[in-house]
Write a protein that holds these residues in place. Sequence first.
Motif, PDB file in Angstrom:
ATOM      1  N   MET A   1      13.482  24.955  35.128  1.00 34.57           N
ATOM      2  CA  MET A   1      13.492  23.884  34.141  1.00 34.57           C
ATOM      3  C   MET A   1      14.205  22.667  34.797  1.00 34.57           C
ATOM      4  SD  MET A   1      15.361  23.568  30.440  1.00 34.57           S
ATOM      5  CE  MET A   1      14.097  24.992  29.650  1.00 34.57           C
ATOM      6  N   LYS A   2      13.582  21.557  34.657  1.00 33.46           N
ATOM      7  CA  LYS A   2      13.961  20.456  35.197  1.00 33.46           C
ATOM      8  C   LYS A   2      14.338  19.333  34.438  1.00 33.46           C
ATOM      9  CE  LYS A   2      13.238  16.825  38.706  1.00 33.46           C
ATOM     10  NZ  LYS A   2      12.099  16.305  40.179  1.00 33.46           N
ATOM     11  N   ILE A   3      15.768  18.808  34.221  1.00 31.72           N
ATOM     12  CA  ILE A   3      16.311  17.990  33.196  1.00 31.72           C
ATOM     13  C   ILE A   3      16.883  16.854  33.852  1.00 31.72           C
ATOM     14  CG2 ILE A   3      18.013  17.773  31.417  1.00 31.72           C
ATOM     15  CD1 ILE A   3      17.718  20.984  31.132  1.00 31.72           C
ATOM     16  N   LEU A   4      16.578  15.665  32.877  1.00 30.94           N
ATOM     17  CA  LEU A   4      17.013  14.563  33.305  1.00 30.94           C
ATOM     18  C   LEU A   4      18.100  14.120  32.396  1.00 30.94           C
ATOM     19  CD1 LEU A   4      17.206  11.484  34.759  1.00 30.94           C
ATOM     20  CD2 LEU A   4      15.298  10.919  33.341  1.00 30.94           C
ATOM     21  N   ILE A   5      19.456  13.709  32.674  1.00 26.76           N
ATOM     22  CA  ILE A   5      20.519  13.409  31.951  1.00 26.76           C
ATOM     23  C   ILE A   5      20.829  11.832  32.328  1.00 26.76           C
ATOM     24  CG2 ILE A   5      22.695  13.810  31.006  1.00 26.76           C
ATOM     25  CD1 ILE A   5      22.503  16.486  32.128  1.00 26.76           C
ATOM     26  N   GLY A   6      20.568  10.924  31.095  1.00 25.35           N
ATOM     27  CA  GLY A   6      20.968   9.678  31.224  1.00 25.35           C
ATOM     28  C   GLY A   6      22.091   9.323  30.250  1.00 25.35           C
ATOM     29  N   ASP A   7      23.212   9.055  31.099  1.00 26.05           N
ATOM     30  CA  ASP A   7      24.525   8.710  30.245  1.00 26.05           C
ATOM     31  C   ASP A   7      25.488   8.309  31.308  1.00 26.05           C
ATOM     32  OD1 ASP A   7      25.753   9.860  27.619  1.00 26.05           O
ATOM     33  OD2 ASP A   7      27.299   9.134  29.006  1.00 26.05           O
ATOM     34  N   ASP A   8      26.249   7.031  30.899  1.00 27.51           N
ATOM     35  CA  ASP A   8      26.918   6.388  31.819  1.00 27.51           C
ATOM     36  C   ASP A   8      28.387   7.037  32.008  1.00 27.51           C
ATOM     37  OD1 ASP A   8      27.530   5.459  29.152  1.00 27.51           O
ATOM     38  OD2 ASP A   8      28.322   3.624  30.022  1.00 27.51           O
ATOM     39  N   HIS A   9      28.705   8.113  31.146  1.00 26.94           N
ATOM     40  CA  HIS A   9      30.108   9.036  31.381  1.00 26.94           C
ATOM     41  C   HIS A   9      29.774  10.211  32.219  1.00 26.94           C
ATOM     42  CE1 HIS A   9      30.869   6.348  27.828  1.00 26.94           C
ATOM     43  NE2 HIS A   9      31.958   6.280  28.255  1.00 26.94           N
ATOM     44  N   LEU A  10      30.397  10.211  33.222  1.00 32.78           N
ATOM     45  CA  LEU A  10      30.291  11.593  34.190  1.00 32.78           C
ATOM     46  C   LEU A  10      30.642  12.644  33.519  1.00 32.78           C
ATOM     47  CD1 LEU A  10      29.602  12.516  37.133  1.00 32.78           C
ATOM     48  CD2 LEU A  10      32.088  11.951  37.788  1.00 32.78           C
ATOM     49  N   LEU A  11      32.020  12.426  32.943  1.00 35.19           N
ATOM     50  CA  LEU A  11      32.411  13.780  32.345  1.00 35.19           C
ATOM     51  C   LEU A  11      31.424  14.321  31.195  1.00 35.19           C
ATOM     52  CD1 LEU A  11      36.213  12.981  31.889  1.00 35.19           C
ATOM     53  CD2 LEU A  11      35.060  14.600  33.583  1.00 35.19           C
ATOM     54  N   PHE A  12      30.834  13.499  30.588  1.00 33.38           N
ATOM     55  CA  PHE A  12      29.882  13.978  29.595  1.00 33.38           C
ATOM     56  C   PHE A  12      28.538  14.621  30.163  1.00 33.38           C
ATOM     57  CE2 PHE A  12      26.477  13.550  26.383  1.00 33.38           C
ATOM     58  CZ  PHE A  12      27.032  14.063  25.255  1.00 33.38           C
ATOM     59  N   GLY A  45       8.036   9.971  38.076  1.00 27.19           N
ATOM     60  CA  GLY A  45       7.980  11.319  37.904  1.00 27.19           C
ATOM     61  C   GLY A  45       8.352  11.755  36.827  1.00 27.19           C
ATOM     62  N   GLY A  46       8.012  11.125  35.792  1.00 24.36           N
ATOM     63  CA  GLY A  46       8.314  11.459  34.470  1.00 24.36           C
ATOM     64  C   GLY A  46       7.823  12.743  34.098  1.00 24.36           C
ATOM     65  N   ASP A  47       6.468  13.084  34.484  1.00 30.01           N
ATOM     66  CA  ASP A  47       6.091  14.418  34.122  1.00 30.01           C
ATOM     67  C   ASP A  47       6.696  15.696  34.584  1.00 30.01           C
ATOM     68  OD1 ASP A  47       4.343  12.969  32.638  1.00 30.01           O
ATOM     69  OD2 ASP A  47       2.640  12.586  33.817  1.00 30.01           O
ATOM     70  N   THR A  48       7.275  15.470  35.872  1.00 31.43           N
ATOM     71  CA  THR A  48       8.096  16.617  36.361  1.00 31.43           C
ATOM     72  C   THR A  48       9.176  17.305  35.590  1.00 31.43           C
ATOM     73  OG1 THR A  48       9.401  15.109  37.758  1.00 31.43           O
ATOM     74  CG2 THR A  48       7.389  15.484  38.604  1.00 31.43           C
ATOM     75  N   PHE A  49       9.539  16.323  34.743  1.00 33.80           N
ATOM     76  CA  PHE A  49      10.832  16.653  33.763  1.00 33.80           C
ATOM     77  C   PHE A  49      10.357  17.702  32.624  1.00 33.80           C
ATOM     78  CE2 PHE A  49      12.566  12.924  35.955  1.00 33.80           C
ATOM     79  CZ  PHE A  49      13.431  13.411  36.542  1.00 33.80           C
ATOM     80  N   ASP A  50      11.194  18.615  32.169  1.00 34.56           N
ATOM     81  CA  ASP A  50      10.955  19.463  31.284  1.00 34.56           C
ATOM     82  C   ASP A  50      11.692  18.676  29.902  1.00 34.56           C
ATOM     83  OD1 ASP A  50       9.192  21.500  32.430  1.00 34.56           O
ATOM     84  OD2 ASP A  50      11.139  21.841  33.806  1.00 34.56           O
ATOM     85  N   LEU A  51      12.531  18.083  30.285  1.00 40.84           N
ATOM     86  CA  LEU A  51      13.526  17.685  29.301  1.00 40.84           C
ATOM     87  C   LEU A  51      14.333  16.157  29.546  1.00 40.84           C
ATOM     88  CD1 LEU A  51      14.966  17.883  26.155  1.00 40.84           C
ATOM     89  CD2 LEU A  51      16.760  19.233  27.391  1.00 40.84           C
ATOM     90  N   ILE A  52      14.106  15.066  28.925  1.00 35.90           N
ATOM     91  CA  ILE A  52      15.104  13.914  29.149  1.00 35.90           C
ATOM     92  C   ILE A  52      16.145  13.645  27.974  1.00 35.90           C
ATOM     93  CG2 ILE A  52      14.794  11.595  29.461  1.00 35.90           C
ATOM     94  CD1 ILE A  52      11.982  11.693  30.418  1.00 35.90           C
ATOM     95  N   LEU A  53      17.357  13.544  28.385  1.00 37.87           N
ATOM     96  CA  LEU A  53      18.442  13.443  27.505  1.00 37.87           C
ATOM     97  C   LEU A  53      18.875  11.828  27.732  1.00 37.87           C
ATOM     98  CD1 LEU A  53      20.429  16.760  27.549  1.00 37.87           C
ATOM     99  CD2 LEU A  53      18.587  15.984  25.781  1.00 37.87           C
TER     100      LEU A  53
END
Length: 217
Positions: A1-12, A45-53
């Motif tokens: 499973m490949k997941i993209l996490i978009g958030d500007d807080h590293l700890l989160f 490569g959006g289609d390569t992700f299984d989930l985008i947060l």
Amino acid sequence: MKILIGDDHLLFREGLRRLLEQLSADATFTDASTFDEVLELVQNGGDTFDLILIDLQMPGWPGFSGLEQVCNEASDTPVVVVSASENQADVRSSLDAGAAGFIPKSSSVKIMLSALNLVFSGGIYLPPSAIHADVAAKATPIKLDTEHGDRGSNHHQLTQRQWEVLNCLREGKSNKQIAYELGLSEGTVKIHVTAIFKSLGVKNRTQAVIVASELQR
């Protein structure tokens, strides 16, 4: 499973990775700390992700039109907003932009996992506060009579077939999927969907899902 996490807080982002490893031990993660980074990764490569947060109000955040662009670019990938905001307008705008769910950052680990499991199964996750607020604001006249199927003082009704279609909408299924599962033509499904919207007093699938979730409690 490949997941993209978009958030500007590293700890989160690190916390989300640990959480998501409970869903899939072999998950791989790609991080983005600005909206522009998210969009570039999706476009390349959006289609390569299984989930985008994705978080709202990231650096470079252009508004909900940007979220809609991400959802369109990664049309086959569920996009879930994970935000510190619990504003009902933000929830509504996120879903209208195409998000498959909205998870407040204040949610417990159990709720987050349940929400993501629902999204992976093809459903749409809404925080309970959003369901209650939307129903209170837009669907107060609608009441459930389980014996006769009446909907409110105007006695709007859904047929058994329309309930079946509505349940499919709650599961996030397309008209084509609904037609296949129920043995109908896509044109017939569209007619049922239009009738459901009119009966429930809503304008789109998201609103119908919200009202249906409340009615079937």
